[in-house]
Design a protein around this motif. Structure first.
Motif, mmCIF file in Angstrom:
data_model
loop_
_atom_site.group_PDB
_atom_site.id
_atom_site.type_symbol
_atom_site.label_atom_id
_atom_site.label_comp_id
_atom_site.label_asym_id
_atom_site.label_seq_id
_atom_site.Cartn_x
_atom_site.Cartn_y
_atom_site.Cartn_z
ATOM 1 N N VAL A 76 0.835 -1.204 0.000
ATOM 2 C CA VAL A 76 0.000 0.000 0.000
ATOM 3 C C VAL A 76 0.869 1.253 0.000
ATOM 4 O O VAL A 76 0.551 2.254 -0.673
ATOM 5 N N THR A 77 1.974 1.229 0.738
ATOM 6 C CA THR A 77 2.875 2.386 0.767
ATOM 7 C C THR A 77 3.438 2.678 -0.617
ATOM 8 O O THR A 77 3.441 3.831 -1.080
ATOM 9 N N LYS A 111 -1.108 0.184 -10.337
ATOM 10 C CA LYS A 111 -0.575 1.544 -10.459
ATOM 11 C C LYS A 111 0.403 1.665 -11.616
ATOM 12 O O LYS A 111 0.473 2.702 -12.293
ATOM 13 N N VAL A 166 -6.139 1.001 1.079
ATOM 14 C CA VAL A 166 -5.824 1.662 2.347
ATOM 15 C C VAL A 166 -6.849 1.264 3.410
ATOM 16 O O VAL A 166 -6.497 0.968 4.565
ATOM 17 N N LEU A 187 -6.675 2.988 -4.610
ATOM 18 C CA LEU A 187 -5.852 3.308 -3.452
ATOM 19 C C LEU A 187 -6.702 3.411 -2.187
ATOM 20 O O LEU A 187 -6.308 2.920 -1.116
ATOM 21 N N ALA A 244 0.777 4.044 -2.899
ATOM 22 C CA ALA A 244 0.495 5.457 -2.653
ATOM 23 C C ALA A 244 1.530 6.350 -3.332
ATOM 24 O O ALA A 244 1.192 7.421 -3.871
#
Length: 334
Positions: free
Chosen positions: A25-26, A248, A73, A69, A29
């Motif tokens: 997830v980091t 992404k 999250v 996202l 982002a």
């Protein structure tokens, strides 16, 4: 509570499960931040123009990417914050995880169909076999693979159930990788056969080919890493974390190709006229004649200019640089 917790602790390795979730997830982002930059560049370079299909596609992809996202999250927040120390909840699949699969399935085909549309336009006055093959392949993959995997994931209630449908992961990711290879090969072939003989135009096409190869390779390598992680470490969430990043990368790779002309071109839209004349054996630099010069000298130069134009009249049979400029703009996805 105290007796059940020690029994569950050895069964849950937070490092390669939800720890991998957190890292995925980091990184996702960070890539979404790059998506924002790419989207801003695209709309800034196309401001003042009418609404085009590609503006709608860019907006649609940005919305899907932001929703993707937000869902992942929420997924990580649900497991690591809301249900902190509640090890019984870690085995259940939250609704946001199921919905993120649907969003992921929408992102990848949207990017692929956009590429196929460009192949169709760029193959104008050429064979239509490549775009037709790519389109049929994508339709078959979307209807035969993507839709069933969304339904199979929806019916799963725990992460243990995902192990039973891991072959769907191989099918979906393998199909996406195959589509990447077909699309990248088609685009590279069309570009390689579109060289005009002008150094700047050919240099721009070469840079576009490198862009396509690098972005296609990036998404394909990421997809292959998902397959390998799922096959080698099926009881971990490492392959899911990589899948977070893959969505992404698809958006960013498409955005990068949309903005490629503004990254790599160095005034390629304006072909140097002196270069055009030199390639055909005629080099005529412009002669600036002041109003105070001798009229006879001006008349003699006009006659010489007329003779030069008369001699070089066959040059009109050569395709003008504007044709190559139009072709470059049509492919630049702008």
């Amino acid at each position: 509570m105290s007796s059940s917790t020690p029994d569950l602790l050895p069964q849950v390795d937070l490092g390669n499960t939800f720890g991998a979730f957190f890292i995925g997830v980091t990184l996702a982002a960070i890539l979404f931040g790059l998506t924002n930059v790419q989207t801003f560049i695209y709309f800034q370079t196309h401001r003042g123009t009418d609404i085009t299909p590609y503006k709608l596609v860019v907006s649609w992809l940005w919305i899907l990417d932001a929703l993707h996202l937000a869902l992942i999250v929420h997924c990580v927040y649900h497991y690591l914050v809301t249900n902190y120390a509640n090890f019984g909840a870690l085995t259940e699949i939250v609704w946001s995880f199921k919905l993120h699969v649907l969003v992921n399935v929408l992102i990848v085909p949207t990017v692929h169909f956009s590429y196929v549309h460009r192949i169709w336009i760029f193959s104008k006055d050429r064979t239509r076999v490549l775009p037709i093959i790519a389109f049929v392949m994508l339709v078959v993959l979307c209807s035969g693979v993507a839709i069933p995997v969304v339904w199979a994931t929806y019916k799963c209630h725990s992460f243990a159930d995902l192990i039973g449908i891991e072959w769907w992961t191989y099918a979906v990711v393998g199909s996406a990788t195959f589509a990447d290879i077909v699309i990248a090969s088609s685009l590279c072939y069309l570009l390689a056969t579109s060289r005009t003989g002008f150094s700047r135009t050919d240099s721009f096409l070469t840079k576009l080919v490198s862009y396509i190869i690098s972005t296609g390779t990036l998404t394909s390598v990421c997809s292959i890493m998902v397959i390998i992680a799922c096959a080698v470490l099926p009881k971990t969430f490492i392959f899911l974390a990589i899948d977070f990043i893959a969505a992404k990368l698809y958006v960013n790779s498409f955005m990068a190709l949309l903005n490629a002309r503004y990254y790599v071109q160095d005034n390629v839209d304006v072909v140097n006229s002196s270069e055009f004349h030199m390639r055909h054996g005629v080099y005529r630099p412009e002669l600036r004649i002041g109003s105070s010069q001798d009229p006879e000298l001006q008349a003699s130069r006009k006659d010489s200019d007329y003779d030069a134009l008369h001699i070089t009249r066959p040059i009109q049979d050569v395709a003008p640089p504007a044709a190559s400029t139009f072709e470059m703009k049509s492919f630049s996805l702008a």
